[in-house]
Design an enzyme around this catalytic site. Structure first.
Site, short mmCIF file in Angstrom:
data_model
loop_
_atom_site.label_atom_id
_atom_site.label_comp_id
_atom_site.label_asym_id
_atom_site.label_seq_id
_atom_site.Cartn_x
_atom_site.Cartn_y
_atom_site.Cartn_z
N GLY A 187 -42.48 -32.40 2.43
CA GLY A 187 -41.11 -32.79 2.13
C GLY A 187 -41.09 -34.06 1.31
N GLY A 265 -45.82 -38.86 11.31
CA GLY A 265 -44.67 -38.00 11.58
C GLY A 265 -44.02 -38.36 12.89
NE ARG A 266 -39.47 -38.82 14.75
CZ ARG A 266 -39.39 -39.60 13.67
NH1 ARG A 266 -40.49 -40.12 13.16
NH2 ARG A 266 -38.23 -39.86 13.13
CD GLU A 295 -43.45 -43.60 19.22
OE1 GLU A 295 -42.31 -44.11 19.04
OE2 GLU A 295 -44.08 -43.08 18.30
CG HIS A 313 -42.49 -45.28 15.51
ND1 HIS A 313 -41.95 -44.29 16.29
CD2 HIS A 313 -42.10 -44.99 14.23
CE1 HIS A 313 -41.28 -43.44 15.54
NE2 HIS A 313 -41.35 -43.85 14.28
#
Length: 347
Positions: A187, A265-266, A295, A313
């Site tokens: 993306g 990403g995650r 997290e 993060h």
């Protein structure tokens, strides 16, 4: 064009937002006089975020800080017409059902996996996020993680600080230039990472929901095949039910003992327990992670490993980008309550 009068130090973030979102998209904005009526609109902030964002919301709306009101549903539920969350705290079905006047959720992030989109569609609640403005920062960080891991920059820093250099040179690291880079999710962010990797003479390949022939990168139909043909696997896809644990034991084994995993990403994209096992057993060469499954909890087994780089993060955590994201959050809220088109609608 400016949103309306603001302090001189806000100019940079405002300019960034203008660069990403053309003036004709913002030109529908209403005059400052109309903003006065918005001061009574209750906006629920789900957690502490950017102080700049809090200040901008305070100027325009009536922000309610969730963390200050443990029983807020009983006292504020009928005054809340908007929710502002982020990548870690959004709005689940219970919260949405508990806010009868809720009209819009404006997320201070690109990721919207913490928002119950099905419930929002069912109740006609609008949802926005902050794409584009953070793309460059996250892509920069991905390259930084690759360099930090392969060139062992964190270890080098500790080596100098502990004065070990006085007793001998640091051991050899691994070259980045020319390595094959596989990107999981091509993306906005994945494409930006690919362009940066090309500058290091890296052949780029990818796995995505659909083929993107116009970009010219090699496509693999499965993540396992992508990993088999990559020295470096970068995770940059959205988190959905389909992509949860998309990086599993099979993918890590395909990447192999000389391959490395980069996740910007995650956290739930990666099966964290399998990652710990692969690293401690030597089946995976290394990992650099900006995100984690639970997290801020990070598996303690990762702490002593020298072939791991861990970040809290911070992919989009620069002053410039966070201010531009905040401007976009506020602009979406203003547009909604003025009856204008949303700048970055998701639902």
């Amino acid at each position: 064009f400016t949103f309306y009068p603001r302090r001189a130090q806000d100019t940079l973030s405002s300019s960034l937002c203008h660069l990403v979102y053309p003036t004709h998209l913002l030109a529908n904005f209403f005059p400052f006089e109309k903003l006065e009526s918005m001061e009574s609109i209750g906006v629920l902030m789900m957690c502490p975020m950017s102080s700049y964002l809090e200040n901008e919301l305070q100027k325009r709306f009536n922000p309610v800080r969730f963390w200050n009101f443990p029983v807020f549903l009983e006292t504020h539920r009928n005054s809340i017409r908007a929710v502002v969350g982020n990548a870690s705290t959004g709005a689940d079905a219970e919260l949405i059902d508990g806010l009868p006047k809720l009209e819009i959720i404006s997320s201070f992030s690109v990721g919207i996996d913490k928002i119950d989109l099905g419930k929002c569609k069912e109740k006609g609640i609008r949802v926005t996020n902050t794409p584009d403005v953070l793309t460059e920062d996250v892509a920069d960080l991905a390259i930084g993680l690759i360099l930090a891991l392969l060139r062992r920059l964190c270890e080098c820093d500790r080596y100098v600080r502990s004065r070990k250099w006085e007793y001998g040179d640091f051991q050899l690291a691994t070259k980045f230039s020319g390595k094959s880079v596989g990107i999981l999710g091509l993306g906005r962010i994945g494409t930006a990472i690919a362009k940066r990797a090309e500058a290091f003479s890296c052949p780029v390949s990818y796995y995505s929901r659909r083929v993107k022939p116009d970009l010219g990168y090699k496509y693999y139909p499965t993540v396992v095949e992508l990993a088999q043909n990559s020295d470096i696997l970068v995770v940059a896809c959205p988190l959905t039910d389909e992509t949860r644990h998309i990086v599993n034991r099979h993918v890590m084994d395909a990447l192999g003992a000389k391959g490395v995993l980069i996740n910007i990403g995650r956290g739930p994209h990666v099966d964290e327990q399998e990652l710990v096992n692969a690293l401690t057993e030597g089946r995976l060469g290394g990992a650099a992670l900006d995100v984690f499954e639970q997290e801020p909890h990070v598996p303690e087994e990762l702490f002593p490993l020298e072939n791991v780089v861990l970040l809290p993060h911070v992919g989009s955590s620069t002053v410039e980008t966070e201010n531009a994201m905040a401007d976009l959050v506020v602009a979406n809220l203003e547009a909604h309550f003025a009856g204008k088109s949303l700048l970055t609608p998701v639902v």
